[in-house]
Design a protein around this motif. Sequence first.
Motif, short mmCIF file in Angstrom:
data_model
loop_
_atom_site.label_atom_id
_atom_site.label_comp_id
_atom_site.label_asym_id
_atom_site.label_seq_id
_atom_site.Cartn_x
_atom_site.Cartn_y
_atom_site.Cartn_z
N ASN A 145 4.66 -45.09 17.18
CA ASN A 145 4.96 -43.80 16.47
C ASN A 145 6.14 -44.38 15.34
N LEU A 146 6.45 -45.18 14.76
CA LEU A 146 7.49 -45.80 13.95
C LEU A 146 6.80 -46.07 12.52
N GLN A 147 7.68 -46.06 11.70
CA GLN A 147 7.61 -46.27 10.53
C GLN A 147 8.85 -46.91 9.79
N LEU A 148 8.76 -48.12 8.85
CA LEU A 148 9.70 -48.66 8.41
C LEU A 148 9.61 -48.66 7.01
N THR A 149 10.61 -48.11 6.15
CA THR A 149 10.39 -47.96 4.74
C THR A 149 11.53 -48.45 3.89
N PRO A 150 11.25 -49.60 3.06
CA PRO A 150 12.35 -50.19 1.96
C PRO A 150 12.75 -49.17 1.17
N ASP A 151 14.22 -49.43 0.69
CA ASP A 151 14.46 -48.48 -0.64
C ASP A 151 13.89 -49.14 -1.65
N ASP A 152 13.95 -48.58 -2.97
CA ASP A 152 12.79 -48.99 -4.16
C ASP A 152 13.30 -50.41 -4.43
N GLU A 153 14.81 -50.69 -4.50
CA GLU A 153 15.06 -52.01 -4.87
C GLU A 153 14.58 -53.02 -4.00
N THR A 154 14.92 -52.89 -2.66
CA THR A 154 14.15 -53.90 -1.85
C THR A 154 12.73 -53.90 -1.89
N LYS A 155 12.08 -52.82 -2.19
CA LYS A 155 10.55 -53.01 -2.17
C LYS A 155 10.22 -53.70 -3.68
N THR A 156 11.01 -53.57 -4.43
CA THR A 156 10.79 -54.16 -5.93
C THR A 156 10.96 -55.99 -5.60
N ILE A 157 11.89 -56.32 -5.28
CA ILE A 157 12.35 -57.56 -4.90
C ILE A 157 11.57 -58.52 -3.86
N LEU A 158 11.20 -57.63 -3.01
CA LEU A 158 10.40 -58.37 -1.81
C LEU A 158 8.79 -58.30 -1.96
N ASP A 159 8.59 -57.38 -2.91
CA ASP A 159 7.08 -57.36 -3.46
C ASP A 159 6.86 -58.65 -4.41
N GLN A 160 7.62 -59.02 -5.36
CA GLN A 160 7.72 -60.17 -6.04
C GLN A 160 7.71 -61.49 -5.32
N ARG A 161 8.47 -61.40 -4.35
CA ARG A 161 8.67 -62.71 -3.52
C ARG A 161 7.18 -62.98 -2.78
N LEU A 162 6.80 -61.72 -2.19
CA LEU A 162 5.41 -61.75 -1.45
C LEU A 162 4.40 -62.19 -2.52
N LYS A 163 4.26 -61.85 -3.57
CA LYS A 163 3.30 -62.38 -4.63
C LYS A 163 3.38 -63.76 -4.84
N GLU A 164 4.63 -64.37 -4.99
CA GLU A 164 4.86 -65.87 -4.90
C GLU A 164 4.21 -66.54 -3.74
N LEU A 165 4.74 -65.99 -2.50
CA LEU A 165 4.06 -66.62 -1.40
C LEU A 165 2.68 -66.58 -1.33
N LYS A 166 2.10 -65.29 -1.52
CA LYS A 166 0.61 -65.05 -1.46
C LYS A 166 -0.28 -66.12 -2.55
N GLU A 167 0.45 -66.28 -3.61
CA GLU A 167 -0.13 -67.30 -4.59
C GLU A 167 -0.11 -68.63 -4.16
N SER A 168 1.05 -69.16 -3.25
CA SER A 168 1.12 -70.38 -2.82
C SER A 168 0.13 -70.76 -1.99
N ALA A 169 -0.07 -69.71 -1.17
CA ALA A 169 -1.23 -69.66 0.08
C ALA A 169 -2.74 -69.85 -0.33
N GLN A 170 -2.86 -69.55 -1.85
CA GLN A 170 -4.48 -69.90 -2.19
C GLN A 170 -4.63 -71.31 -2.38
N GLN A 171 -3.70 -72.14 -2.58
CA GLN A 171 -3.53 -73.50 -2.60
C GLN A 171 -4.22 -74.25 -1.42
N ASN A 172 -5.27 -75.18 -1.53
CA ASN A 172 -5.51 -75.94 -0.44
C ASN A 172 -4.35 -76.86 0.29
N SER A 173 -3.56 -77.32 -0.73
CA SER A 173 -2.57 -78.25 -0.46
C SER A 173 -1.38 -77.63 -1.12
N ILE A 174 -0.19 -77.71 -0.66
CA ILE A 174 1.10 -77.21 -1.21
C ILE A 174 2.23 -78.41 -1.03
#
Length: 311
Positions: free
Chosen positions: A28-57
């Motif tokens: 029964n918990l929720q964790l919510t980032p503020d707008d700046e945090t969300k923007t920065i981490l969403d961009q970093r997450l995009k980079e991580l997810k793109e790297s995970a698409q590759q078979n070799s890193i």
Amino acid sequence: MLGHSGVGKTSLLCAMYDQFDRIIGKTNLQLTPDDETKTILDQRLKELKESAQQNSIKVRGGINKTETARTYNFDLGKTGKVASIKLLFQDYSGGDIFTKKEAVINYIRDSVAILIAIDTPALMENNSQWHEELNQPQIIYDLFKSSFADLDSPKLVIFAPVKCEKYLRDTTGEQQLVTAIQEKYSNLLSFFRSDALVPYVATVMTPVETLGSVDFSRVEEDENGEPIFYFRKPDPNKFYSPNNSDQPLRYLLRFLLKLHLQKRKMSFLELIFVMLDQDKTFLNAMSEFSNGCKNNGAFTIFQGANLLTIN
């Protein structure tokens, strides 16, 4: 978030952020980032997810390195209600442990919990050949010696090996990882066990698989003698799937609950403790979530179990 440049501090926070809703949503918990945090981490997450698409890193040091100090702000509360607690995660350029030591010392001094991100292949491979250079354990030790002088309130220190997927595949690898942390951080662990600190410091190890889908493969040196770490996918159909990224937060909330139940008198936590006394539903949700702390295999409580045990 403590660690040298490129070890994976921001990747660790991204993995935690990405999994918060999926894991916490079962309580029964929720964790919510503020707008700046969300923007920065969403961009970093995009980079991580793109790297995970590759078979070799091929990795020279994590995703894009943090250039400046930054505070990531999250609100924690009951689902559908106004937040009860604000969590602040402090990140900074890893080079600051050399050039801005006083600032980093103050971050440690002001924090309830310190997460030490550790580059696991650097620690484990080639007889720890790259550990000193990439993880800088002596500098980490010196920072704690300065920031924990005359400590008079409890602290939680979390050793968080990242890029550790390969070493969590079987019990032998898990034990080797625990042993390596104990050996290569022996001076820091001994410091925490000193008579002056042992009543105040809880120390745990919670490895986090920041990608989850890749295993370390090999390390090579470039023309300048610098290491290049290679990772590969055991399953080419598996993509970004971090694992155990909930454990640092579970331990943090368990630590806070224990301090509350002990009625510790600490001004910097007084408002939180008052709120917990007034909001039993939120207290119960925190307790339920913190019950999921792992303490087996590579998940280890080195000291301070009394600061984490809730009867």
